[in-house]
Motif scaffolding. Sequence first.
Motif, short mmCIF file in Angstrom:
data_model
loop_
_atom_site.label_atom_id
_atom_site.label_comp_id
_atom_site.label_asym_id
_atom_site.label_seq_id
_atom_site.Cartn_x
_atom_site.Cartn_y
_atom_site.Cartn_z
N LEU A 88 2.86 0.64 -2.04
CA LEU A 88 2.81 -0.62 -1.30
C LEU A 88 4.17 -0.94 -0.68
CD1 LEU A 88 0.90 -2.60 -4.05
CD2 LEU A 88 -0.08 -1.76 -1.90
N PRO A 89 4.16 -1.80 0.33
CA PRO A 89 5.43 -2.25 0.90
C PRO A 89 6.33 -2.87 -0.17
CG PRO A 89 3.59 -2.91 2.31
CD PRO A 89 3.00 -2.36 1.05
N GLY A 122 8.28 -1.11 -2.17
CA GLY A 122 8.52 -0.19 -3.27
C GLY A 122 7.59 -0.35 -4.46
N ARG A 123 6.57 -1.20 -4.34
CA ARG A 123 5.63 -1.39 -5.44
C ARG A 123 4.53 -0.33 -5.40
NH1 ARG A 123 2.75 -5.88 -4.38
NH2 ARG A 123 3.41 -5.76 -2.19
N GLU A 124 3.86 -0.14 -6.53
CA GLU A 124 2.77 0.83 -6.63
C GLU A 124 1.55 0.19 -7.29
OE1 GLU A 124 5.00 5.16 -7.00
OE2 GLU A 124 3.97 4.30 -8.75
N LEU A 125 0.39 0.72 -6.93
CA LEU A 125 -0.86 0.29 -7.53
C LEU A 125 -1.66 1.54 -7.85
CD1 LEU A 125 -2.91 -2.02 -8.18
CD2 LEU A 125 -3.72 -1.79 -5.82
N GLY A 155 -0.61 0.39 3.06
CA GLY A 155 0.04 1.19 2.03
C GLY A 155 -0.30 2.65 2.19
N ASP A 156 0.52 3.51 1.60
CA ASP A 156 0.27 4.94 1.59
C ASP A 156 -0.53 5.28 0.35
OD1 ASP A 156 1.48 5.44 3.95
OD2 ASP A 156 3.28 6.37 3.13
N VAL A 157 -1.61 6.03 0.54
CA VAL A 157 -2.49 6.39 -0.57
C VAL A 157 -2.26 7.84 -0.96
CG1 VAL A 157 -4.89 6.74 -1.27
CG2 VAL A 157 -4.25 4.68 0.01
N VAL A 158 -2.09 8.07 -2.25
CA VAL A 158 -1.99 9.43 -2.79
C VAL A 158 -3.22 9.66 -3.65
CG1 VAL A 158 -0.64 11.02 -4.22
CG2 VAL A 158 0.53 9.30 -2.80
N HIS A 159 -3.99 10.72 -3.32
CA HIS A 159 -5.14 11.08 -4.12
C HIS A 159 -4.66 11.80 -5.38
CE1 HIS A 159 -7.96 11.15 -0.34
NE2 HIS A 159 -7.62 9.93 -0.72
#
Length: 282
Positions: A236-237, A239-242, A270-274
């Motif tokens: 997420l913008p 530097g956060r992650e979900l 946000g950038d998604v990583v599978h």
Amino acid sequence: MTSSQWSDLDRPPLRGAALERALVRPGGLWTSVRVVPQTGSTNSDLVAEAAAGAPGGTVLVAEEQSAGRGRLERTWSAPARSGIFLSMLLRPAEVPKERWGWLPLLVGVAAASALSGTAEVEVRLKWPNDLLVAVDGEERKLGGILAELAGDAVVVGIGLNVTLRAEELPVPTAGSFALAGAAVTDRETLLRALLRTFAELYVDWVEGKGDPDASGLRTAYSAQCATLGRTVRVELPGGRELVGEATAVDGDGRLVVRTADGTERPVGAGDVVHLRPWQDQA
């Protein structure tokens, strides 16, 4: 020996006049289809043309881009004539602006549908704007989509790797139709299929006032989206992650992620990583 557009016989130049004859029809969506040998960015060019009053339905295709852009101002480049690099100028005046965010997803649906059938390889969508193919059993990025507002218009660009070779890959996670074993890598054939399919879906979307359910867009996107049902990490913008399971795409085109505590959170950017291979989807 001087290089020319015919120096790589696997990458013949596009025939702009033939494409325009095939795609521009009275009463149709496309008003012009132009092919240029090189430009910085087709999106930037059409944003400028939109400001100057260019009509909706203008399509610009480049054989090579020197300053192609992806999301988050990332640069993107590929060898000349190795892919499809195009932008389209759209003026969806009948659709409320709050629904214009569905346009890049609509392009993704059109691309996945048209190209899967034409190239005879499965093309899937990764939320929000990537196209994926399998290369040697691994999920690879085939291309991406970028939409930009231009006053009362939207410019949507798409870049697709068609004949990119292994030694030309910008990153190991990239792929191409050629590397995926596509039955068809002729760019004109792929381009015609993409633009014709998009035009059909766009008309339905506009007639439905951009409603993703009335037009069937949300259902179609969900069916072709490789992200849904996967465990994902969303960067997420700030530097956060979900981390959680991608469960749905909501009515605003946002990705809904269910976290470990059962909370469902919609993500608009946000950038998604599978985190699981696509073969493991059940």
